[in-house]
Design a protein around this motif. Structure first.
Motif, short mmCIF file in Angstrom:
data_model
loop_
_atom_site.label_atom_id
_atom_site.label_comp_id
_atom_site.label_asym_id
_atom_site.label_seq_id
_atom_site.Cartn_x
_atom_site.Cartn_y
_atom_site.Cartn_z
N THR A 188 0.84 -1.20 0.00
CA THR A 188 0.00 0.00 0.00
C THR A 188 0.88 1.24 0.00
O THR A 188 2.10 1.16 0.14
N SER A 242 0.50 5.37 1.49
CA SER A 242 -0.36 6.35 2.15
C SER A 242 -0.83 7.41 1.16
O SER A 242 -0.02 7.94 0.40
N ASN A 273 -3.71 6.08 18.33
CA ASN A 273 -3.57 4.99 17.36
C ASN A 273 -4.70 3.98 17.58
O ASN A 273 -5.38 4.01 18.62
N GLY A 274 -4.86 3.08 16.63
CA GLY A 274 -5.96 2.13 16.69
C GLY A 274 -5.80 1.14 17.83
O GLY A 274 -6.76 0.77 18.50
N SER A 314 -2.47 -6.86 16.88
CA SER A 314 -3.12 -5.91 17.80
C SER A 314 -4.36 -6.47 18.51
O SER A 314 -4.53 -6.26 19.71
N THR A 315 -5.22 -7.16 17.78
CA THR A 315 -6.50 -7.60 18.36
C THR A 315 -6.26 -8.51 19.57
O THR A 315 -6.81 -8.27 20.66
N VAL A 320 -13.68 -9.42 14.25
CA VAL A 320 -12.91 -8.49 13.40
C VAL A 320 -13.57 -8.39 12.02
O VAL A 320 -13.83 -9.42 11.38
N ASP A 337 -13.48 -5.14 16.23
CA ASP A 337 -12.27 -4.57 15.67
C ASP A 337 -12.63 -4.19 14.24
O ASP A 337 -12.74 -5.06 13.36
N ALA A 386 -10.90 -2.03 12.46
CA ALA A 386 -9.71 -1.34 11.94
C ALA A 386 -9.76 -1.20 10.42
O ALA A 386 -9.31 -0.20 9.87
N MET A 442 -13.81 -0.32 17.07
CA MET A 442 -12.56 0.42 16.95
C MET A 442 -12.16 0.56 15.48
O MET A 442 -12.12 -0.42 14.74
N PHE A 455 -6.79 4.51 12.10
CA PHE A 455 -6.49 5.56 11.13
C PHE A 455 -4.97 5.59 10.86
O PHE A 455 -4.36 6.65 10.72
N ALA A 464 -1.43 5.14 8.87
CA ALA A 464 -1.01 5.61 7.54
C ALA A 464 -1.35 4.64 6.41
O ALA A 464 -1.48 5.04 5.25
N TYR A 483 -8.67 -3.80 1.18
CA TYR A 483 -7.61 -4.76 0.82
C TYR A 483 -8.10 -5.64 -0.33
O TYR A 483 -9.31 -5.80 -0.51
N ARG A 490 1.66 -8.85 0.58
CA ARG A 490 1.89 -9.25 1.98
C ARG A 490 0.98 -10.41 2.38
O ARG A 490 -0.11 -10.56 1.84
N TYR A 523 -1.05 -10.94 4.83
CA TYR A 523 -2.00 -10.56 5.91
C TYR A 523 -3.11 -11.59 5.90
O TYR A 523 -3.82 -11.69 4.91
N PHE A 524 -3.31 -12.48 6.89
CA PHE A 524 -2.64 -12.51 8.16
C PHE A 524 -2.01 -13.87 8.40
O PHE A 524 -2.72 -14.85 8.62
#
Ligand code: T4K
Length: 369
Positions: A8, A10, A59-60, A86-87, A129, A155, A157, A177, A180, A182, A282, A311, A313-314
């Motif tokens: 990605t 920004s 931050n998230g 994070s989750t 999520v 979540d 995000a 949540m 935001f 970048a 995504y 990438r 993910y995840f």
């Protein structure tokens, strides 16, 4: 060598637009602690996200951690391991036990039909999520939550601006949540927000964001520093002006990918969900190595050789992180495991050109020959 394409990039407002937005800070000297820009962005986002209440964060992750803390949960929380670190970290850092539920094979969110089997007398909440901007089965989840008196914190995000049946996705559950960061569809450099239903909960959440301070003489909660500063909020105000255009541009790239990759045996593309207005956050593809003729890892390496950085993910699942080993019950999540081992998230951002999409697809298709 072809130019580098990262997963990605920004989006940025023009320098002039951002400068105009921050110029006044040199007069006011008010840089953080719920300033004017912070308050303006809060109001604009409540409107845009179609939620009643919103609190901004630096931050998230901090937003999620404090959203969980403010809910006063205990014992076990049902969640999925197919997510960013994070989750699960936010759950564990709150002293709660994550109980991992498997995911849906098509939209990769929690499989709501499996939640009830995991509920015990220790369960206090569900933390699902909205992966990649796909939404969870929110109606089914709220039915289960009501039946067993559980809290629901999403979540979200990845779900900025997503609507379900014309309603902002952040209005489902007790709280949601948004990140935001970048790398997100909408960003404030770093940043996040929690949308919530209950005003009393909001009071606690916003105190936690500011060290637990109630008033000058009273600190009533074990808080942290989760405040969004004015430079972050200014970036948000600029980016919000262009958000519709941003999402439209992403949509174009997604359509390009679909056109070139649809009907390729062994490639599973994202499925559009009924009644959902998505944000094109995504573009994950799931590669069946037997049918496609090359594995996810082989495709990822072939892309890298062409200077294209998709990438995984995840991958790996959060339930297999070494920091949790031996601490929680083994997760019975065969679908999450399969998806995690075969998914590849392709580059996607507003400035990605159609020629670049073509280059990426041609490289993927070559790997099977
Ligand atoms: N829940 C979920 C489901 C999440 O996905 C996330 C974050 C969170 C919670 C927590 O929210 P935050 O606390 O982050 O607000 C990236 C992001 O840092 C992270 O926000 C995001 N999820 C995750 C899915 O992706 P990394 O470690 O992959 O980032 P990194 O540095 O490798 O960057 C990825 C690509 O983004 C780069 O190749 C280029 C581009 N990039 C990156 C940065 C930092 C830019 O274009 N500009 C930049 O400033 O985690």
């Amino acid at each position: 060598m072809n130019s580098k394409i990262l997963v990605t990039q920004s989006s940025m407002p023009s320098k002039e637009e951002y400068w105009k937005e921050i110029e006044g800070l040199w007069d006011s000297h008010w840089l953080t602690n719920m300033g004017e820009k912070h308050d303006l962005l809060t109001a604009q986002l409540e409107h845009f996200l179609d939620v009643q209440n919103l609190a901004l964060f630096n931050n998230g992750h901090m937003a999620l951690e404090l959203a969980i803390q403010a809910m006063d949960l205990h014992g076990e929380v049902i969640t999925t391991p197919f997510t960013f670190a994070s989750t699960t970290q936010a759950i564990v850092r709150n002293g709660l036990t994550p109980v991992f539920c498997d995911i849906d094979p098509v939209n990769y969110t929690i499989d709501a039909s499996k939640i009830e089997f995991l509920i015990t007398e220790k369960t206090s909440a569900i933390i699902p999520v909205h992966v990649y901007g796909n939404i969870c089965a929110v109606d089914k989840i709220s039915e289960i939550a009501e039946k067993y008196h559980l809290k629901v914190i999403y979540d979200a995000a990845h779900a900025f601006g997503v609507t379900y049946r014309g309603r902002g996705i952040g209005s489902y559950g007790d709280a949601s949540m948004f990140s935001f960061h970048a790398t997100k569809v909408f960003h404030t450099i770093e940043g996040g927000a929690v949308s919530y239903r209950d005003k009393e909960y909001g009071g606690r959440l916003t105190r936690l964001r500011n060290f637990g301070i109630q008033d000058e003489g009273t600190v009533s909660e074990l808080g942290a520093n989760g405040k969004m500063n004015e430079f972050q909020a200014a970036m948000g105000l600029c980016n919000l002006r262009h958000i519709k255009e941003e999402i439209q541009k992403r949509k174009k790239s997604v359509e390009g990918y679909r056109e070139m990759l649809v009907d390729v045996p062994g490639l599973q593309l994202p499925v559009l969900q009924a009644d959902v207005e998505t944000n094109y956050a995504y573009f994950p593809i799931v590669i069946d190595p037997q049918i496609f003729g090359a594995s996810r890892d082989e495709v990822c390496e072939a892309l890298k050789k062409q200077n294209i950085f998709a990438r995984k993910y995840f991958y790996p699942l959060t339930s297999s992180f070494s920091c949790y080993q031996g601490k929680y019950k083994d997760a019975n999540v065969p679908i999450a495991k399969y998806i995690s081992e075969n998914v590849l998230t392709l580059p996607l951002y507003a400035e990605l050109s159609m020629a670049q999409v073509k280059r990426i697809c041609e490289c993927i298709l070559k790997t099977k020959d």
